[in-house]
Design an enzyme around this catalytic site. Sequence first.
Site, PDB file in Angstrom:
ATOM      1  N   GLY A  44      27.611 -22.699 -11.802  1.00  0.00           N
ATOM      2  CA  GLY A  44      26.345 -23.415 -12.013  1.00  0.00           C
ATOM      3  C   GLY A  44      25.769 -23.145 -13.382  1.00  0.00           C
TER       4      GLY A  44
ATOM      5  N   GLU B  54      17.512 -24.806 -35.018  1.00  0.00           N
ATOM      6  CA  GLU B  54      18.712 -24.409 -34.248  1.00  0.00           C
ATOM      7  C   GLU B  54      19.009 -22.957 -34.597  1.00  0.00           C
ATOM      8  OE1 GLU B  54      21.070 -25.796 -31.813  1.00  0.00           O
ATOM      9  OE2 GLU B  54      21.418 -23.635 -31.993  1.00  0.00           O
TER      10      GLU B  54
ATOM     11  N   TYR C 195      33.285 -29.549 -11.881  1.00  0.00           N
ATOM     12  CA  TYR C 195      34.252 -30.078 -12.847  1.00  0.00           C
ATOM     13  C   TYR C 195      34.649 -29.042 -13.884  1.00  0.00           C
ATOM     14  CZ  TYR C 195      31.139 -31.093 -16.873  1.00  0.00           C
ATOM     15  OH  TYR C 195      30.309 -30.993 -17.957  1.00  0.00           O
TER      16      TYR C 195
ATOM     17  N   CYS D 240      32.732 -29.952 -24.309  1.00  0.00           N
ATOM     18  CA  CYS D 240      33.656 -31.101 -24.323  1.00  0.00           C
ATOM     19  C   CYS D 240      34.801 -30.973 -25.324  1.00  0.00           C
ATOM     20  CB  CYS D 240      32.906 -32.390 -24.690  1.00  0.00           C
ATOM     21  SG  CYS D 240      31.139 -32.419 -24.392  1.00  0.00           S
TER      22      CYS D 240
ATOM     23  N   LYS E  29      37.246 -27.875 -25.075  1.00  0.00           N
ATOM     24  CA  LYS E  29      37.899 -28.007 -23.771  1.00  0.00           C
ATOM     25  C   LYS E  29      38.966 -29.106 -23.794  1.00  0.00           C
ATOM     26  CE  LYS E  29      36.311 -30.841 -20.973  1.00  0.00           C
ATOM     27  NZ  LYS E  29      35.263 -31.570 -20.269  1.00  0.00           N
TER      28      LYS E  29
ATOM     29  N   HIS F 159      51.357 -55.249 -18.196  1.00  0.00           N
ATOM     30  CA  HIS F 159      52.522 -54.720 -17.499  1.00  0.00           C
ATOM     31  C   HIS F 159      53.536 -54.147 -18.476  1.00  0.00           C
ATOM     32  CE1 HIS F 159      55.219 -54.362 -14.106  1.00  0.00           C
ATOM     33  NE2 HIS F 159      56.185 -54.893 -14.836  1.00  0.00           N
TER      34      HIS F 159
ATOM     35  N   TYR G  78      27.970 -32.137 -38.719  1.00  0.00           N
ATOM     36  CA  TYR G  78      26.637 -32.293 -38.107  1.00  0.00           C
ATOM     37  C   TYR G  78      25.538 -31.952 -39.115  1.00  0.00           C
ATOM     38  CZ  TYR G  78      27.766 -33.475 -33.312  1.00  0.00           C
ATOM     39  OH  TYR G  78      28.160 -34.156 -32.191  1.00  0.00           O
TER      40      TYR G  78
ATOM     41  N   GLU H 167      47.040 -51.480 -14.583  1.00  0.00           N
ATOM     42  CA  GLU H 167      47.116 -52.846 -14.042  1.00  0.00           C
ATOM     43  C   GLU H 167      46.874 -52.869 -12.533  1.00  0.00           C
ATOM     44  OE1 GLU H 167      50.953 -54.910 -14.024  1.00  0.00           O
ATOM     45  OE2 GLU H 167      51.970 -52.993 -14.230  1.00  0.00           O
TER      46      GLU H 167
ATOM     47  N   CYS I   6      28.449 -29.043 -26.456  1.00  0.00           N
ATOM     48  CA  CYS I   6      29.580 -29.962 -26.454  1.00  0.00           C
ATOM     49  C   CYS I   6      30.567 -29.627 -27.574  1.00  0.00           C
ATOM     50  CB  CYS I   6      29.068 -31.392 -26.596  1.00  0.00           C
ATOM     51  SG  CYS I   6      30.367 -32.618 -26.499  1.00  0.00           S
TER      52      CYS I   6
ATOM     53  N   GLU J 238      38.491 -27.981 -14.323  1.00  0.00           N
ATOM     54  CA  GLU J 238      39.154 -28.240 -15.611  1.00  0.00           C
ATOM     55  C   GLU J 238      39.791 -26.970 -16.168  1.00  0.00           C
ATOM     56  OE1 GLU J 238      36.627 -32.002 -17.404  1.00  0.00           O
ATOM     57  OE2 GLU J 238      35.957 -30.000 -17.900  1.00  0.00           O
TER      58      GLU J 238
HETATM   59  C1  LIG Z   1      32.540 -26.161 -20.469  1.00  0.00           C
HETATM   60  C2  LIG Z   1      31.779 -27.452 -20.616  1.00  0.00           C
HETATM   61  C3  LIG Z   1      32.470 -28.623 -20.722  1.00  0.00           C
HETATM   62  C4  LIG Z   1      31.797 -29.834 -20.860  1.00  0.00           C
HETATM   63  N1  LIG Z   1      32.511 -30.962 -20.946  1.00  0.00           N
HETATM   64  C5  LIG Z   1      31.877 -32.143 -21.094  1.00  0.00           C
HETATM   65  C6  LIG Z   1      32.614 -33.340 -21.222  1.00  0.00           C
HETATM   66  O1  LIG Z   1      33.851 -33.349 -21.196  1.00  0.00           O
HETATM   67  N2  LIG Z   1      31.933 -34.504 -21.382  1.00  0.00           N
HETATM   68  C7  LIG Z   1      30.567 -34.540 -21.421  1.00  0.00           C
HETATM   69  O2  LIG Z   1      30.001 -35.616 -21.578  1.00  0.00           O
HETATM   70  N3  LIG Z   1      29.838 -33.406 -21.293  1.00  0.00           N
HETATM   71  C8  LIG Z   1      30.456 -32.212 -21.125  1.00  0.00           C
HETATM   72  N4  LIG Z   1      29.729 -31.075 -21.029  1.00  0.00           N
HETATM   73  C9  LIG Z   1      28.252 -31.165 -20.996  1.00  0.00           C
HETATM   74  C10 LIG Z   1      27.682 -31.332 -22.413  1.00  0.00           C
HETATM   75  O3  LIG Z   1      28.156 -30.302 -23.235  1.00  0.00           O
HETATM   76  C11 LIG Z   1      26.160 -31.285 -22.319  1.00  0.00           C
HETATM   77  O4  LIG Z   1      25.719 -32.236 -21.386  1.00  0.00           O
HETATM   78  C12 LIG Z   1      25.519 -31.588 -23.677  1.00  0.00           C
HETATM   79  O5  LIG Z   1      25.928 -30.670 -24.648  1.00  0.00           O
HETATM   80  C13 LIG Z   1      23.990 -31.544 -23.532  1.00  0.00           C
HETATM   81  O6  LIG Z   1      23.388 -31.738 -24.791  1.00  0.00           O
HETATM   82  P1  LIG Z   1      21.948 -31.146 -25.069  1.00  0.00           P
HETATM   83  O7  LIG Z   1      21.551 -31.669 -26.410  1.00  0.00           O
HETATM   84  O8  LIG Z   1      21.052 -31.375 -23.929  1.00  0.00           O
HETATM   85  O9  LIG Z   1      22.135 -29.568 -25.136  1.00  0.00           O
HETATM   86  P2  LIG Z   1      23.141 -28.650 -25.945  1.00  0.00           P
HETATM   87  O10 LIG Z   1      24.273 -29.399 -26.480  1.00  0.00           O
HETATM   88  O11 LIG Z   1      23.432 -27.489 -25.073  1.00  0.00           O
HETATM   89  O12 LIG Z   1      22.293 -28.166 -27.196  1.00  0.00           O
HETATM   90  C14 LIG Z   1      21.190 -27.314 -27.063  1.00  0.00           C
HETATM   91  C15 LIG Z   1      21.042 -26.567 -28.385  1.00  0.00           C
HETATM   92  O13 LIG Z   1      19.751 -25.956 -28.423  1.00  0.00           O
HETATM   93  C16 LIG Z   1      19.865 -24.700 -29.067  1.00  0.00           C
HETATM   94  N5  LIG Z   1      18.691 -23.929 -28.685  1.00  0.00           N
HETATM   95  C17 LIG Z   1      18.373 -23.516 -27.436  1.00  0.00           C
HETATM   96  N6  LIG Z   1      17.179 -22.888 -27.460  1.00  0.00           N
HETATM   97  C18 LIG Z   1      16.752 -22.916 -28.763  1.00  0.00           C
HETATM   98  C19 LIG Z   1      15.574 -22.433 -29.427  1.00  0.00           C
HETATM   99  N7  LIG Z   1      14.584 -21.849 -28.743  1.00  0.00           N
HETATM  100  N8  LIG Z   1      15.487 -22.612 -30.748  1.00  0.00           N
HETATM  101  C20 LIG Z   1      16.475 -23.228 -31.452  1.00  0.00           C
HETATM  102  N9  LIG Z   1      17.580 -23.714 -30.878  1.00  0.00           N
HETATM  103  C21 LIG Z   1      17.711 -23.570 -29.532  1.00  0.00           C
HETATM  104  C22 LIG Z   1      21.199 -24.172 -28.566  1.00  0.00           C
HETATM  105  O14 LIG Z   1      21.729 -23.178 -29.431  1.00  0.00           O
HETATM  106  C23 LIG Z   1      22.052 -25.441 -28.560  1.00  0.00           C
HETATM  107  O15 LIG Z   1      22.732 -25.603 -29.789  1.00  0.00           O
HETATM  108  C24 LIG Z   1      30.372 -29.836 -20.905  1.00  0.00           C
HETATM  109  C25 LIG Z   1      29.662 -28.647 -20.803  1.00  0.00           C
HETATM  110  C26 LIG Z   1      30.354 -27.463 -20.658  1.00  0.00           C
HETATM  111  C27 LIG Z   1      29.582 -26.178 -20.546  1.00  0.00           C
END
Ligand SMILES: Cc1cc2nc3c(=O)[nH]c(=O)nc-3n(C[C@H](O)[C@H](O)[C@H](O)COP(=O)(O)OP(=O)(O)OC[C@H]3O[C@@H](n4cnc5c(N)ncnc54)[C@H](O)[C@@H]3O)c2cc1C
Length: 455
Positions: free
Chosen positions: A261, A35, A177, A48, A51, A439, A99, A444, A43, A181
């Site tokens: 996007g 990482e 979303y 998440c 936010k 209720h 973590y 409900e 997240c 939000e």
């Molecule tokens: C503003 C926002 C609000 C959201 N709200 C919600 C919510 O309310 N509920 C929900 O369920 N989901 C929500 N999501 C979506 C959720 O955050 C993602 O779906 C989730 O984090 C995806 O997990 P992931 O493990 O795929 O990737 P990520 O959590 O994005 O983790 C990817 C990790 O890889 C690391 N990385 C990337 N490339 C490399 C590399 N080459 N070498 C080492 N490390 C690397 C990055 O630094 C990152 O830490 C939200 C997203 C955003 C942007």
Amino acid sequence: MQTFDFDLFVIGGGSGGVRAARMSAQRGARVALAEFAAMGGTCVNVGCIPKKLYSYAAHYGDSFEESHGFGWVGEKPVFDWDLLKANRAREIARLNGIYVQLLDTAGVKIIKGWARLLDEHTVEVDDKKFTAKYILISTGGTATVPAVPGREHVVTSDHMFDLKPFPKRLLVVGGGYIASEFASIFNGLGSEVTQVHRRDMLLTGFDDDVRRFIAAEMSKTGIKLQLGAEVAAIKKTDSGLQVELKGGTSLEVDTVLYATGRVANANGIGLETVGVALNAAGAVQVNDQYQTSVPSIYALGDVTARLQLTPVATGEAMVVVDQLFGPAAGKKPRNMSYEFVPTAVFTHPNIGTVGYSEADARKKFGKVTVFRADFKALKHTLSGSTERTLMKLLVEDATDRVVGLHMVGPDAGEVVQGFAVAMKAGATKAVFDSTIGIHPTVAEEFVTMRDPVKD
Ligand SMILES: Cc1cc2nc3c(=O)[nH]c(=O)nc-3n(C[C@H](O)[C@H](O)[C@H](O)COP(=O)(O)OP(=O)(O)OC[C@H]3O[C@@H](n4cnc5c(N)ncnc54)[C@H](O)[C@@H]3O)c2cc1C
């Protein structure tokens, strides 16, 4: 026999990567995780969690107003943006630490740095090479900003948590979303918010009743919604950012958020070197078992751009772990279904949804009966708020099964989570009808809707 440094090398310590690494190590595998940024991914750091914390903060604004009707008198407290930011940062740092600790305790080797693939079993992190029997790509996604003139002046969701100073006037561009939000959150915190979206409704993919209803409710809270509108250019002036919209109108704001996007983080990690195939959207292509076109390399979560939600990424991780290192003792290998995935949108009011929209249900099931209720919740009989609640059920005629459940109202996510279990279990409308309500609650209403909407 070829020997490897690790059984599994995980690239990316976000929701999916951390879960896969930790659970694989707990099954006895030798695991490394790379990482380059803070542990926990999108997240925890910019998604998440912060936010939702800010959404709670924003709701207090309304609560103070609404408390007067319940006998609370006195001045409204003043909002301190810097204090909220500091408290959030402290909590996120605590989570980052948890973590790391979880991974350490499970025996995962954490490697700090940017990882990229050298071949189907080798990863390089800052000039150090590591071999692994399996490699998991869980690098997530990133917000993109289109090539609009003045794009250098805009921010993405990543920046919203630490804005300096607090934006008195905010333009949110986008209708998904994340855009909706942030519009609600900053409106609740006291910004003057305009939301511009090029389509004629917010939240593509959600039920149309929900989309119309939330737009009306958000407008009532003071958000200036401009649908069917697009940004033409953004210019910096002495007093802020001048935003010109296509069609000639313009507005001045302090901050422009683009939430139009996200793209998969599939660049710069050596996928092309190793021959990992991408799909048309530039996301990593995987089969049902999350295996890429290179058999020893797996991918999951946002980098595969399926359903971009944290519980989906962690669910996918469990499937990969079971498949590579066997299921937990006494359990069957898990699989992942993308049907009836519940989700919430933390707009004000919230949206909670599980199953099909009315349009999709009609396409998939043919004849569908619709039940809908739109009412003022008991709380607002005294609060002074004009907020209304929408609840909607879709029932497949052939089976009586509830195939769609939608809510716009307070704590909709909390309400819908429980109903999602019932729907996964195949609950019929008859089961809903025979369930006793609690209720007086808003929830409900889901078990007391008797009269269908006339076609
Ligand atoms: C503003 C926002 C609000 C959201 N709200 C919600 C919510 O309310 N509920 C929900 O369920 N989901 C929500 N999501 C979506 C959720 O955050 C993602 O779906 C989730 O984090 C995806 O997990 P992931 O493990 O795929 O990737 P990520 O959590 O994005 O983790 C990817 C990790 O890889 C690391 N990385 C990337 N490339 C490399 C590399 N080459 N070498 C080492 N490390 C690397 C990055 O630094 C990152 O830490 C939200 C997203 C955003 C942007």
